[in-house]
Design an enzyme around this catalytic site. Sequence first.
Site, PDB file in Angstrom:
ATOM      1  N   CYS A  98      59.991   6.472  62.209  1.00  0.00           N
ATOM      2  CA  CYS A  98      59.550   6.245  60.836  1.00  0.00           C
ATOM      3  C   CYS A  98      60.419   5.151  60.212  1.00  0.00           C
ATOM      4  O   CYS A  98      61.642   5.179  60.358  1.00  0.00           O
ATOM      5  CB  CYS A  98      59.694   7.553  60.064  1.00  0.00           C
ATOM      6  SG  CYS A  98      59.156   7.417  58.358  1.00  0.00           S
ATOM      7  N   HIS A 140      50.776  11.081  60.602  1.00  0.00           N
ATOM      8  CA  HIS A 140      52.128  10.730  60.140  1.00  0.00           C
ATOM      9  C   HIS A 140      52.059  10.079  58.749  1.00  0.00           C
ATOM     10  O   HIS A 140      52.779  10.470  57.834  1.00  0.00           O
ATOM     11  CB  HIS A 140      52.778   9.784  61.160  1.00  0.00           C
ATOM     12  CG  HIS A 140      54.158   9.328  60.793  1.00  0.00           C
ATOM     13  ND1 HIS A 140      55.266   9.698  61.507  1.00  0.00           N
ATOM     14  CD2 HIS A 140      54.603   8.533  59.785  1.00  0.00           C
ATOM     15  CE1 HIS A 140      56.345   9.151  60.929  1.00  0.00           C
ATOM     16  NE2 HIS A 140      55.968   8.434  59.900  1.00  0.00           N
ATOM     17  N   GLU A 141      51.160   9.117  58.590  1.00  0.00           N
ATOM     18  CA  GLU A 141      51.079   8.411  57.299  1.00  0.00           C
ATOM     19  C   GLU A 141      50.536   9.322  56.200  1.00  0.00           C
ATOM     20  O   GLU A 141      50.998   9.261  55.063  1.00  0.00           O
ATOM     21  CB  GLU A 141      50.209   7.141  57.432  1.00  0.00           C
ATOM     22  CG  GLU A 141      50.725   6.110  58.421  1.00  0.00           C
ATOM     23  CD  GLU A 141      52.190   5.728  58.237  1.00  0.00           C
ATOM     24  OE1 GLU A 141      52.700   5.754  57.107  1.00  0.00           O
ATOM     25  OE2 GLU A 141      52.851   5.419  59.251  1.00  0.00           O
ATOM     26  N   HIS A 144      53.152  11.439  54.687  1.00  0.00           N
ATOM     27  CA  HIS A 144      53.962  10.753  53.672  1.00  0.00           C
ATOM     28  C   HIS A 144      53.373  10.942  52.267  1.00  0.00           C
ATOM     29  O   HIS A 144      54.095  10.935  51.275  1.00  0.00           O
ATOM     30  CB  HIS A 144      54.028   9.247  53.950  1.00  0.00           C
ATOM     31  CG  HIS A 144      55.113   8.842  54.895  1.00  0.00           C
ATOM     32  ND1 HIS A 144      56.443   9.086  54.648  1.00  0.00           N
ATOM     33  CD2 HIS A 144      55.075   8.210  56.085  1.00  0.00           C
ATOM     34  CE1 HIS A 144      57.170   8.599  55.645  1.00  0.00           C
ATOM     35  NE2 HIS A 144      56.368   8.078  56.547  1.00  0.00           N
TER      36      HIS A 144
HETATM   37 ZN    ZN Z   1      56.941   7.364  58.405  1.00  0.00          ZN
END
Ligand code: ZN
Length: 146
Positions: A98, A140-141, A144
């Site tokens: 990341c 993953h995004e 966030h």
């Molecule tokens: Zn990330």
Amino acid sequence: MNLSLRYYGDPVLRKKAQPIEKITDEIRQLAHDMVETMIESNGIGLAAPQIGVALRIFVSNVDYEDEEGEVCLGEPKVYINPEITQPSEATVERNEACLSIPELVVPVLRPLTIIFEATDLAGKRLSQKCSEFLALCFMHETDHLN
Ligand code: ZN
């Protein structure tokens, strides 16, 4: 414009990002700057909280599948108000890195496939089944933003 990255420990990374109601010139500019920042940082994905903006938008340039399931080479794309549904029971563990946590690579267990939906900059809502690395990046995004 290259935006400055926020790192682990910054409160904005823990904040729930808010939906984007309307695609304005400001959003288009933000998306443009996020793409530049992602490329300059050698990233393959960047979510708005990572540059200090708590809005539901991320950019990514991983290879993607088009509507016919053909794999297309990654060009920077913008995903607004993403939603993930129908996570598969089958899971896969892969190493993830990341931009907000430099130099750390950790294995993360995730569903193998998902249905991914998002709006593009033209306001078109897209829905696609994703698997493998693409699914991982989208999860993953989206994490966030949550
Ligand atoms: Zn990330």
